[in-house]
Design a protein around this motif. Sequence first.
Motif, PDB file in Angstrom:
ATOM      1  N   ARG A   1       1.055  -1.161   0.022  1.00 38.58           N
ATOM      2  CA  ARG A   1       0.492   0.252  -0.124  1.00 38.58           C
ATOM      3  C   ARG A   1       1.032   1.190  -0.619  1.00 38.58           C
ATOM      4  O   ARG A   1       0.551   2.232  -0.777  1.00 38.58           O
ATOM      5  CB  ARG A   1      -0.705  -0.185   1.484  1.00 38.58           C
ATOM      6  CG  ARG A   1      -2.524   0.915   1.302  1.00 38.58           C
ATOM      7  CD  ARG A   1      -2.787   1.340   2.430  1.00 38.58           C
ATOM      8  NE  ARG A   1      -4.192   2.024   2.612  1.00 38.58           N
ATOM      9  CZ  ARG A   1      -3.955   3.541   2.617  1.00 38.58           C
ATOM     10  NH1 ARG A   1      -2.846   3.573   3.268  1.00 38.58           N
ATOM     11  NH2 ARG A   1      -5.028   4.190   2.318  1.00 38.58           N
ATOM     12  N   ASP A   2       1.681   1.008   0.719  1.00 41.15           N
ATOM     13  CA  ASP A   2       3.064   2.189   1.192  1.00 41.15           C
ATOM     14  C   ASP A   2       4.295   2.201  -0.417  1.00 41.15           C
ATOM     15  O   ASP A   2       5.242   2.988   0.039  1.00 41.15           O
ATOM     16  CB  ASP A   2       3.434   2.627   2.212  1.00 41.15           C
ATOM     17  CG  ASP A   2       1.995   2.551   2.859  1.00 41.15           C
ATOM     18  OD1 ASP A   2       0.772   2.988   2.316  1.00 41.15           O
ATOM     19  OD2 ASP A   2       2.414   2.613   4.043  1.00 41.15           O
ATOM     20  N   ASP A   3       4.028   0.895  -1.743  1.00 42.72           N
ATOM     21  CA  ASP A   3       5.462   1.025  -2.603  1.00 42.72           C
ATOM     22  C   ASP A   3       5.339   1.905  -2.497  1.00 42.72           C
ATOM     23  O   ASP A   3       6.736   3.651  -3.462  1.00 42.72           O
ATOM     24  CB  ASP A   3       4.850   0.386  -3.446  1.00 42.72           C
ATOM     25  CG  ASP A   3       4.933  -1.086  -2.984  1.00 42.72           C
ATOM     26  OD1 ASP A   3       5.942  -1.328  -1.797  1.00 42.72           O
ATOM     27  OD2 ASP A   3       4.547  -2.249  -3.609  1.00 42.72           O
ATOM     28  N   TRP A   4       4.203   3.608  -2.828  1.00 45.49           N
ATOM     29  CA  TRP A   4       4.801   5.071  -3.793  1.00 45.49           C
ATOM     30  C   TRP A   4       5.700   5.599  -3.081  1.00 45.49           C
ATOM     31  O   TRP A   4       6.417   6.727  -3.009  1.00 45.49           O
ATOM     32  CB  TRP A   4       3.030   5.965  -3.658  1.00 45.49           C
ATOM     33  CG  TRP A   4       2.215   5.626  -2.526  1.00 45.49           C
ATOM     34  CD1 TRP A   4       1.380   4.198  -2.373  1.00 45.49           C
ATOM     35  CD2 TRP A   4       2.267   6.873  -1.870  1.00 45.49           C
ATOM     36  NE1 TRP A   4       0.765   5.253  -1.065  1.00 45.49           N
ATOM     37  CE2 TRP A   4       1.120   6.545  -0.620  1.00 45.49           C
ATOM     38  CE3 TRP A   4       2.962   7.693  -1.780  1.00 45.49           C
ATOM     39  CZ2 TRP A   4       0.681   7.219   0.262  1.00 45.49           C
ATOM     40  CZ3 TRP A   4       2.868   8.910  -1.351  1.00 45.49           C
ATOM     41  CH2 TRP A   4       1.841   8.117   0.388  1.00 45.49           C
ATOM     42  N   ARG A   5       5.342   5.674  -1.524  1.00 44.37           N
ATOM     43  CA  ARG A   5       6.033   6.741  -0.684  1.00 44.37           C
ATOM     44  C   ARG A   5       7.898   6.504  -1.089  1.00 44.37           C
ATOM     45  O   ARG A   5       8.116   7.634  -1.475  1.00 44.37           O
ATOM     46  CB  ARG A   5       6.144   5.863   0.982  1.00 44.37           C
ATOM     47  CG  ARG A   5       4.666   6.285   1.274  1.00 44.37           C
ATOM     48  CD  ARG A   5       4.578   5.973   2.517  1.00 44.37           C
ATOM     49  NE  ARG A   5       3.083   6.403   3.231  1.00 44.37           N
ATOM     50  CZ  ARG A   5       2.418   6.734   3.604  1.00 44.37           C
ATOM     51  NH1 ARG A   5       3.295   8.351   3.559  1.00 44.37           N
ATOM     52  NH2 ARG A   5       1.266   7.378   4.150  1.00 44.37           N
ATOM     53  N   ASP A   6       8.324   5.561  -1.143  1.00 43.87           N
ATOM     54  CA  ASP A   6       9.801   5.817  -1.423  1.00 43.87           C
ATOM     55  C   ASP A   6       9.890   6.671  -2.467  1.00 43.87           C
ATOM     56  O   ASP A   6      10.915   7.001  -3.239  1.00 43.87           O
ATOM     57  CB  ASP A   6      10.651   4.801  -1.367  1.00 43.87           C
ATOM     58  CG  ASP A   6      10.593   4.249  -0.226  1.00 43.87           C
ATOM     59  OD1 ASP A   6      10.327   4.620   0.355  1.00 43.87           O
ATOM     60  OD2 ASP A   6      10.788   1.966  -0.192  1.00 43.87           O
ATOM     61  N   TYR A   7       9.318   6.457  -3.692  1.00 35.74           N
ATOM     62  CA  TYR A   7       8.694   7.037  -5.704  1.00 35.74           C
ATOM     63  C   TYR A   7       8.931   7.894  -4.915  1.00 35.74           C
ATOM     64  O   TYR A   7       9.295   8.865  -5.478  1.00 35.74           O
ATOM     65  CB  TYR A   7       8.309   6.246  -6.011  1.00 35.74           C
ATOM     66  CG  TYR A   7       8.426   6.500  -7.580  1.00 35.74           C
ATOM     67  CD1 TYR A   7       9.902   6.486  -8.092  1.00 35.74           C
ATOM     68  CD2 TYR A   7       7.599   7.155  -7.938  1.00 35.74           C
ATOM     69  CE1 TYR A   7       9.060   6.507  -9.079  1.00 35.74           C
ATOM     70  CE2 TYR A   7       7.295   7.417  -8.597  1.00 35.74           C
ATOM     71  CZ  TYR A   7       8.277   7.355 -10.130  1.00 35.74           C
ATOM     72  OH  TYR A   7       7.955   8.100 -11.497  1.00 35.74           O
ATOM     73  N   ARG A   8       7.803   8.604  -4.264  1.00 35.55           N
ATOM     74  CA  ARG A   8       7.529  10.116  -3.465  1.00 35.55           C
ATOM     75  C   ARG A   8       8.552  10.504  -3.595  1.00 35.55           C
ATOM     76  O   ARG A   8       9.181  12.020  -3.736  1.00 35.55           O
ATOM     77  CB  ARG A   8       6.554   9.849  -3.094  1.00 35.55           C
ATOM     78  CG  ARG A   8       6.036  11.911  -3.037  1.00 35.55           C
ATOM     79  CD  ARG A   8       4.540  11.684  -2.377  1.00 35.55           C
ATOM     80  NE  ARG A   8       5.068  11.800  -1.033  1.00 35.55           N
ATOM     81  CZ  ARG A   8       3.997  12.089  -0.246  1.00 35.55           C
ATOM     82  NH1 ARG A   8       3.031  12.450  -0.349  1.00 35.55           N
ATOM     83  NH2 ARG A   8       4.013  11.996   1.015  1.00 35.55           N
ATOM     84  N   ARG A   9       9.430  10.632  -2.699  1.00 37.80           N
ATOM     85  CA  ARG A   9      10.460  11.014  -1.496  1.00 37.80           C
ATOM     86  C   ARG A   9      11.891  11.169  -3.009  1.00 37.80           C
ATOM     87  O   ARG A   9      12.444  11.825  -2.847  1.00 37.80           O
ATOM     88  CB  ARG A   9      11.204  10.106  -0.803  1.00 37.80           C
ATOM     89  CG  ARG A   9      12.130  10.416  -0.133  1.00 37.80           C
ATOM     90  CD  ARG A   9      12.437   9.533   1.488  1.00 37.80           C
ATOM     91  NE  ARG A   9      12.543   8.291   1.187  1.00 37.80           N
ATOM     92  CZ  ARG A   9      12.402   7.077   0.908  1.00 37.80           C
ATOM     93  NH1 ARG A   9      11.143   7.065   1.734  1.00 37.80           N
ATOM     94  NH2 ARG A   9      13.199   6.223   0.551  1.00 37.80           N
ATOM     95  N   ASP A  10      11.566  10.969  -3.894  1.00 38.70           N
ATOM     96  CA  ASP A  10      12.744  11.011  -4.398  1.00 38.70           C
ATOM     97  C   ASP A  10      12.479  11.655  -5.997  1.00 38.70           C
ATOM     98  O   ASP A  10      13.521  11.958  -7.016  1.00 38.70           O
ATOM     99  CB  ASP A  10      13.506   9.413  -5.260  1.00 38.70           C
ATOM    100  CG  ASP A  10      14.213   9.166  -3.810  1.00 38.70           C
ATOM    101  OD1 ASP A  10      14.497   9.114  -2.910  1.00 38.70           O
ATOM    102  OD2 ASP A  10      14.480   8.098  -4.145  1.00 38.70           O
ATOM    103  N   ASN A  11      11.356  11.739  -6.407  1.00 37.74           N
ATOM    104  CA  ASN A  11      10.543  12.508  -7.480  1.00 37.74           C
ATOM    105  C   ASN A  11       9.062  13.084  -6.908  1.00 37.74           C
ATOM    106  O   ASN A  11       8.259  12.621  -7.097  1.00 37.74           O
ATOM    107  CB  ASN A  11       9.678  11.183  -8.418  1.00 37.74           C
ATOM    108  CG  ASN A  11      10.646  10.073  -9.138  1.00 37.74           C
ATOM    109  OD1 ASN A  11      11.940  10.333  -9.699  1.00 37.74           O
ATOM    110  ND2 ASN A  11      10.903   8.635  -8.586  1.00 37.74           N
TER     111      ASN A  11
END
Length: 202
Positions: free
Chosen positions: A114-124
């Motif tokens: 569910r939180d897979d997007w969090r790391d991606y958002r931090r870098d993008n």
Amino acid sequence: MRKMIIFGLMIATAIPSMASAQSAADVRRDRQEYQKERRDVDRAIDRGASPNRVAKEIREARDAQRDYRDTVRDREQDRRDWQRDRDHDRRDWQRERNQDRRDWQRDQRHDWGRDDWRDYRRDNRHVYSRGNWRAPWKYQRFNNGGHIGRPYYSERYWISDPWRYRLPQTRGYQRWVRHYDDVLLVDTRRGRVIDVIRNFFW
């Protein structure tokens, strides 16, 4: 003979009280009709009506009583059938909603976190910038399982490329919908919120 007729009509006038499914106006109207019939029979007796005619009046009153009782019983049965069908439909809807929720959670565990997007958002961060997003209503805090009006999830607010934000793919009637900075997973067939991610955009 007069007492017999009056007794028969007294039974008839008591029938409306049995019709719980009727409105007060219907009960009042039926009672008035029975009282009118009683007055008509009284006048017939005063005019010297024959016993045969009086007996016929009693039979007709009893037939009307049976017909009315059957009508009330049928109406009550229809009401019970309608309530049973409504309760059955509600249980089906709740069961389907719960199943959708379980399927969604299972898919997230198997395919995406569910939180897979969090790391991606931090870098993008630029991908999740709020941008020039507008809506003709104020922000409303939606919750899982709650109802959502159709204007809030019209097609113009769908996220057509959820993969871009690392959101799980939808299926069937499910759509990712943007609501200000929140993202909602909506069952567009039933108008229900399946999942909410708050402050997704910034």
